[in-house]
Design a protein around this motif. Structure first.
Motif, PDB file in Angstrom:
ATOM      1  N   LEU A  67      68.834  -1.262  11.878  1.00  0.00           N
ATOM      2  CA  LEU A  67      69.463  -2.089  12.911  1.00  0.00           C
ATOM      3  C   LEU A  67      70.944  -1.762  13.035  1.00  0.00           C
ATOM      4  O   LEU A  67      71.561  -1.258  12.085  1.00  0.00           O
ATOM      5  CB  LEU A  67      69.271  -3.585  12.626  1.00  0.00           C
ATOM      6  CG  LEU A  67      70.169  -4.268  11.601  1.00  0.00           C
ATOM      7  CD1 LEU A  67      70.187  -5.767  11.822  1.00  0.00           C
ATOM      8  CD2 LEU A  67      69.667  -3.973  10.202  1.00  0.00           C
ATOM      9  N   LEU A 124      72.520   0.071   9.916  1.00  0.00           N
ATOM     10  CA  LEU A 124      72.113  -0.318   8.569  1.00  0.00           C
ATOM     11  C   LEU A 124      70.617  -0.087   8.362  1.00  0.00           C
ATOM     12  O   LEU A 124      69.835  -0.237   9.308  1.00  0.00           O
ATOM     13  CB  LEU A 124      72.387  -1.815   8.314  1.00  0.00           C
ATOM     14  CG  LEU A 124      73.733  -2.389   8.734  1.00  0.00           C
ATOM     15  CD1 LEU A 124      73.718  -3.903   8.617  1.00  0.00           C
ATOM     16  CD2 LEU A 124      74.843  -1.838   7.865  1.00  0.00           C
ATOM     17  N   LYS A 132      76.358  -5.424  13.429  1.00  0.00           N
ATOM     18  CA  LYS A 132      76.875  -6.346  14.451  1.00  0.00           C
ATOM     19  C   LYS A 132      78.396  -6.229  14.588  1.00  0.00           C
ATOM     20  O   LYS A 132      78.966  -6.523  15.625  1.00  0.00           O
ATOM     21  CB  LYS A 132      76.486  -7.781  14.073  1.00  0.00           C
ATOM     22  CG  LYS A 132      76.837  -8.826  15.120  1.00  0.00           C
ATOM     23  CD  LYS A 132      76.234 -10.178  14.782  1.00  0.00           C
ATOM     24  CE  LYS A 132      76.646 -11.246  15.748  1.00  0.00           C
ATOM     25  NZ  LYS A 132      76.197 -10.977  17.122  1.00  0.00           N
ATOM     26  N   PHE A 133      79.067  -5.836  13.517  1.00  0.00           N
ATOM     27  CA  PHE A 133      80.540  -5.786  13.529  1.00  0.00           C
ATOM     28  C   PHE A 133      81.023  -4.361  13.242  1.00  0.00           C
ATOM     29  O   PHE A 133      81.718  -4.118  12.245  1.00  0.00           O
ATOM     30  CB  PHE A 133      81.101  -6.745  12.463  1.00  0.00           C
ATOM     31  CG  PHE A 133      80.596  -8.152  12.594  1.00  0.00           C
ATOM     32  CD1 PHE A 133      81.147  -9.010  13.538  1.00  0.00           C
ATOM     33  CD2 PHE A 133      79.583  -8.629  11.773  1.00  0.00           C
ATOM     34  CE1 PHE A 133      80.686 -10.314  13.674  1.00  0.00           C
ATOM     35  CE2 PHE A 133      79.120  -9.933  11.901  1.00  0.00           C
ATOM     36  CZ  PHE A 133      79.659 -10.775  12.855  1.00  0.00           C
ATOM     37  N   SER A 167      80.898  -5.412  -1.416  1.00  0.00           N
ATOM     38  CA  SER A 167      79.771  -5.845  -0.573  1.00  0.00           C
ATOM     39  C   SER A 167      79.926  -7.320  -0.224  1.00  0.00           C
ATOM     40  O   SER A 167      80.484  -8.096  -0.994  1.00  0.00           O
ATOM     41  CB  SER A 167      78.438  -5.609  -1.282  1.00  0.00           C
ATOM     42  OG  SER A 167      78.245  -6.570  -2.276  1.00  0.00           O
ATOM     43  N   LYS A 218      93.918  -4.797   7.878  1.00  0.00           N
ATOM     44  CA  LYS A 218      93.817  -5.785   8.943  1.00  0.00           C
ATOM     45  C   LYS A 218      95.175  -6.416   9.244  1.00  0.00           C
ATOM     46  O   LYS A 218      95.253  -7.491   9.818  1.00  0.00           O
ATOM     47  CB  LYS A 218      92.775  -6.849   8.564  1.00  0.00           C
ATOM     48  CG  LYS A 218      91.367  -6.230   8.450  1.00  0.00           C
ATOM     49  CD  LYS A 218      90.284  -7.212   8.137  1.00  0.00           C
ATOM     50  CE  LYS A 218      88.947  -6.480   8.009  1.00  0.00           C
ATOM     51  NZ  LYS A 218      87.887  -7.281   7.463  1.00  0.00           N
ATOM     52  N   ASN A 274      85.823  -0.949   0.042  1.00  0.00           N
ATOM     53  CA  ASN A 274      84.400  -0.693  -0.214  1.00  0.00           C
ATOM     54  C   ASN A 274      84.206   0.822  -0.400  1.00  0.00           C
ATOM     55  O   ASN A 274      85.184   1.564  -0.589  1.00  0.00           O
ATOM     56  CB  ASN A 274      83.516  -1.298   0.903  1.00  0.00           C
ATOM     57  CG  ASN A 274      83.607  -0.544   2.223  1.00  0.00           C
ATOM     58  OD1 ASN A 274      84.205   0.525   2.313  1.00  0.00           O
ATOM     59  ND2 ASN A 274      82.994  -1.091   3.259  1.00  0.00           N
ATOM     60  N   PHE A 309      70.135 -10.827   7.552  1.00  0.00           N
ATOM     61  CA  PHE A 309      69.115  -9.778   7.576  1.00  0.00           C
ATOM     62  C   PHE A 309      67.697 -10.326   7.385  1.00  0.00           C
ATOM     63  O   PHE A 309      66.737  -9.572   7.337  1.00  0.00           O
ATOM     64  CB  PHE A 309      69.412  -8.713   6.513  1.00  0.00           C
ATOM     65  CG  PHE A 309      70.786  -8.097   6.654  1.00  0.00           C
ATOM     66  CD1 PHE A 309      71.358  -7.897   7.908  1.00  0.00           C
ATOM     67  CD2 PHE A 309      71.517  -7.734   5.538  1.00  0.00           C
ATOM     68  CE1 PHE A 309      72.624  -7.350   8.046  1.00  0.00           C
ATOM     69  CE2 PHE A 309      72.785  -7.174   5.666  1.00  0.00           C
ATOM     70  CZ  PHE A 309      73.338  -6.994   6.923  1.00  0.00           C
TER      71      PHE A 309
HETATM   72  P1  B4P Z   1      78.668  -5.020   2.974  1.00  0.00           P
HETATM   73  O1  B4P Z   1      78.393  -3.839   2.107  1.00  0.00           O
HETATM   74  O2  B4P Z   1      78.088  -6.294   2.457  1.00  0.00           O
HETATM   75  O3  B4P Z   1      80.239  -5.142   3.253  1.00  0.00           O
HETATM   76  P2  B4P Z   1      81.295  -4.192   4.036  1.00  0.00           P
HETATM   77  O4  B4P Z   1      80.700  -2.935   4.549  1.00  0.00           O
HETATM   78  O5  B4P Z   1      82.502  -4.059   3.182  1.00  0.00           O
HETATM   79  O6  B4P Z   1      81.591  -5.051   5.268  1.00  0.00           O
HETATM   80  P3  B4P Z   1      82.243  -6.461   5.338  1.00  0.00           P
HETATM   81  O7  B4P Z   1      81.220  -7.334   5.987  1.00  0.00           O
HETATM   82  O8  B4P Z   1      82.758  -6.946   4.014  1.00  0.00           O
HETATM   83  O9  B4P Z   1      83.389  -6.207   6.382  1.00  0.00           O
HETATM   84  P4  B4P Z   1      84.859  -5.542   6.371  1.00  0.00           P
HETATM   85  O10 B4P Z   1      85.712  -6.487   7.083  1.00  0.00           O
HETATM   86  O11 B4P Z   1      85.279  -5.047   5.027  1.00  0.00           O
HETATM   87  O12 B4P Z   1      78.086  -4.778   4.411  1.00  0.00           O
HETATM   88  C1  B4P Z   1      77.599  -5.801   5.237  1.00  0.00           C
HETATM   89  C2  B4P Z   1      77.347  -5.156   6.560  1.00  0.00           C
HETATM   90  O13 B4P Z   1      76.552  -5.974   7.397  1.00  0.00           O
HETATM   91  C3  B4P Z   1      78.653  -4.922   7.303  1.00  0.00           C
HETATM   92  O14 B4P Z   1      78.578  -3.653   7.907  1.00  0.00           O
HETATM   93  C4  B4P Z   1      78.659  -6.048   8.327  1.00  0.00           C
HETATM   94  O15 B4P Z   1      79.470  -5.728   9.415  1.00  0.00           O
HETATM   95  C5  B4P Z   1      77.183  -6.137   8.659  1.00  0.00           C
HETATM   96  N1  B4P Z   1      76.727  -7.442   9.210  1.00  0.00           N
HETATM   97  C6  B4P Z   1      77.146  -8.704   8.892  1.00  0.00           C
HETATM   98  N2  B4P Z   1      76.468  -9.648   9.601  1.00  0.00           N
HETATM   99  C7  B4P Z   1      75.584  -8.957  10.392  1.00  0.00           C
HETATM  100  C8  B4P Z   1      74.588  -9.346  11.335  1.00  0.00           C
HETATM  101  N3  B4P Z   1      74.377 -10.621  11.638  1.00  0.00           N
HETATM  102  N4  B4P Z   1      73.851  -8.369  11.948  1.00  0.00           N
HETATM  103  C9  B4P Z   1      74.054  -7.061  11.672  1.00  0.00           C
HETATM  104  N5  B4P Z   1      74.988  -6.623  10.794  1.00  0.00           N
HETATM  105  C10 B4P Z   1      75.748  -7.555  10.136  1.00  0.00           C
HETATM  106  O16 B4P Z   1      84.608  -4.281   7.286  1.00  0.00           O
HETATM  107  C11 B4P Z   1      84.275  -4.402   8.642  1.00  0.00           C
HETATM  108  C12 B4P Z   1      83.313  -3.304   9.024  1.00  0.00           C
HETATM  109  O17 B4P Z   1      83.983  -2.061   8.981  1.00  0.00           O
HETATM  110  C13 B4P Z   1      82.138  -3.181   8.084  1.00  0.00           C
HETATM  111  O18 B4P Z   1      81.032  -2.803   8.828  1.00  0.00           O
HETATM  112  C14 B4P Z   1      82.567  -2.091   7.130  1.00  0.00           C
HETATM  113  O19 B4P Z   1      81.481  -1.404   6.536  1.00  0.00           O
HETATM  114  C15 B4P Z   1      83.359  -1.188   8.068  1.00  0.00           C
HETATM  115  N6  B4P Z   1      84.440  -0.480   7.389  1.00  0.00           N
HETATM  116  C16 B4P Z   1      85.131  -0.870   6.265  1.00  0.00           C
HETATM  117  N7  B4P Z   1      86.089   0.015   5.974  1.00  0.00           N
HETATM  118  C17 B4P Z   1      86.030   0.983   6.928  1.00  0.00           C
HETATM  119  C18 B4P Z   1      86.766   2.164   7.175  1.00  0.00           C
HETATM  120  N8  B4P Z   1      87.772   2.523   6.386  1.00  0.00           N
HETATM  121  N9  B4P Z   1      86.426   2.927   8.240  1.00  0.00           N
HETATM  122  C19 B4P Z   1      85.403   2.571   9.051  1.00  0.00           C
HETATM  123  N10 B4P Z   1      84.667   1.444   8.885  1.00  0.00           N
HETATM  124  C20 B4P Z   1      84.983   0.665   7.838  1.00  0.00           C
END
Ligand code: B4P
Length: 323
Positions: free
Chosen positions: A80, A92, A83-84, A143, A280, A269, A62
């Motif tokens: 923004l 976000l 990405k995933f 997070s 997964k 989360n 970020f």
């Molecule tokens: P965090 O608060 O740090 O962590 P998180 O949402 O738990 O996502 P995590 O990265 O641990 O992924 P997970 O496999 O658990 O958020 C960081 C955020 O930044 C995430 O949204 C990440 O994708 C994003 N990000 C990382 N690098 C980036 C970049 N270069 N540019 C832009 N964005 C970037 O989960 C995978 C995804 O699914 C996450 O987005 C999560 O929020 C979402 N998710 C989890 N549980 C879910 C559910 N039950 N239903 C729907 N979505 C779900």
């Protein structure tokens, strides 16, 4: 931040332009009911691209975000695309300068988050999904990125969120001893809810109500540190979730909850605490969605979510002080 009037169109436009930058796999999803509660179970394979990006990722994603993902920026914050994403339109709100993810949300950020939700709901003539904002804060919150970011995702309007029923049209108030934050007494885990149905809640009022929820979370965390020497809660961890109708704080004790019976680590989360569970591994998904309630080995509310948080009710060891 002045939010642009057609936020949803901006997001749609950015999503179309960023197609090559986004790493998206459509999840398999199933709504289930267990012990009288609703859950939305999502399954995606582990994202190889994401795992290797995060291993390599010594840089903060970020700090200089991919410009293709950015769809709005002012002097303090940027919007923004995630990405995933695993749901369409996941985006976000990040601070332009580095601010720690374990810092509190400011009154202005709370109001801004709320205004974004309102903007999306009002703009959503064709929107069948409900916008939800969440903030994972602290080491046990789920997070993964240390730079301050509030997330926005969408859930089908048919999926009932449990705080909706608890709030049930009640209007905004700032909790105090006489009028504490709302709770669902059938939940196993500790949580604190404030209704947001009202005209024009100011940023100061948002800030005060949020601080009450944070104080509740601190008290629960302190009480359990007193009760159990295994709990090492030197820092507060919590999930914050906001919709147009309410905001909720869930204090967290554990990020990864290991389920012995199936040898699986649930990484939960904020979304987990409104029943949206991401897995997964296909066999875990099948176990959850294909087994009749009393045959399923995994108990979500009174096992997984309880272990990741703190119990809703407990006897205090001493009553020296509450935050
Ligand atoms: P965090 O608060 O740090 O962590 P998180 O949402 O738990 O996502 P995590 O990265 O641990 O992924 P997970 O496999 O658990 O958020 C960081 C955020 O930044 C995430 O949204 C990440 O994708 C994003 N990000 C990382 N690098 C980036 C970049 N270069 N540019 C832009 N964005 C970037 O989960 C995978 C995804 O699914 C996450 O987005 C999560 O929020 C979402 N998710 C989890 N549980 C879910 C559910 N039950 N239903 C729907 N979505 C779900």
């Amino acid at each position: 931040m002045e939010i642009p009037s057609k936020l949803l169109s901006l997001i749609n436009h950015a999503t179309a332009n960023a197609e090559t930058s986004l790493v998206y796999k459509k999840p398999q999803q199933m709504a289930i009911e267990q012990d009288g509660k609703n859950y939305l179970i999502s399954y995606i394979e582990s994202l190889v691209e994401k795992e290797s990006a995060s291993k390599k990722q010594k840089v903060n994603p970020f700090e200089n975000p991919d410009p293709k993902l950015v769809f709005f920026k002012d002097s303090s914050h940027t919007l923004l695309l995630n990405k995933f994403p695993i749901t369409k339109h996941h985006f976000l709100l990040i601070t332009n300068e580095f601010v720690r993810q374990d810092s509190l949300l400011s009154p202005e950020e709370l109001k801004l988050t709320y205004n974004i939700l309102l903007n999306l709901e009002n703009d959503g003539n064709e929107l069948t999904d409900k916008p939800i904002a969440f903030y994972n804060s602290g080491p046990n919150s789920g997070s993964s990125q240390p730079h301050k970011h509030v997330q926005f995702t969408f859930v089908n309007k048919d999926y009932k969120l449990f705080p909706d029923e608890v709030v049930n049209c009640r209007t905004f108030f700032i909790p105090d001893q006489e009028t504490p934050a709302l709770q669902d007494n059938s939940s196993a885990f500790s949580h604190f809810i404030v209704p947001l149905n009202s005209e024009n809640i100011t940023s100061e009022q948002f800030g005060m109500a949020y601080m009450c929820l944070i104080r509740n979370a601190l008290t629960v965390t302190k009480d359990h540190t007193d009760l159990n020497s295994n709990v090492n809660a030197t820092e507060l961890s919590y999930n914050f979730i906001m919709t147009k109708e309410w905001m909720m704080v869930v204090p967290r004790s554990l990020e990864i909850i290991h389920e012995d019976t199936i040898n699986y680590d649930f990484n939960i989360n904020a979304l987990g605490y409104i029943g949206m569970i991401l897995v997964k591994r296909l066999d875990v998904f099948n176990e959850l969605v294909n087994k009749a309630d009393n045959e399923c080995k995994i108990r979500i509310n009174d096992d997984i979510l309880l272990r990741g948080g703190y119990p809703l009710t407990y006897v205090k060891e001493n009553d020296n002080y509450d935050y």
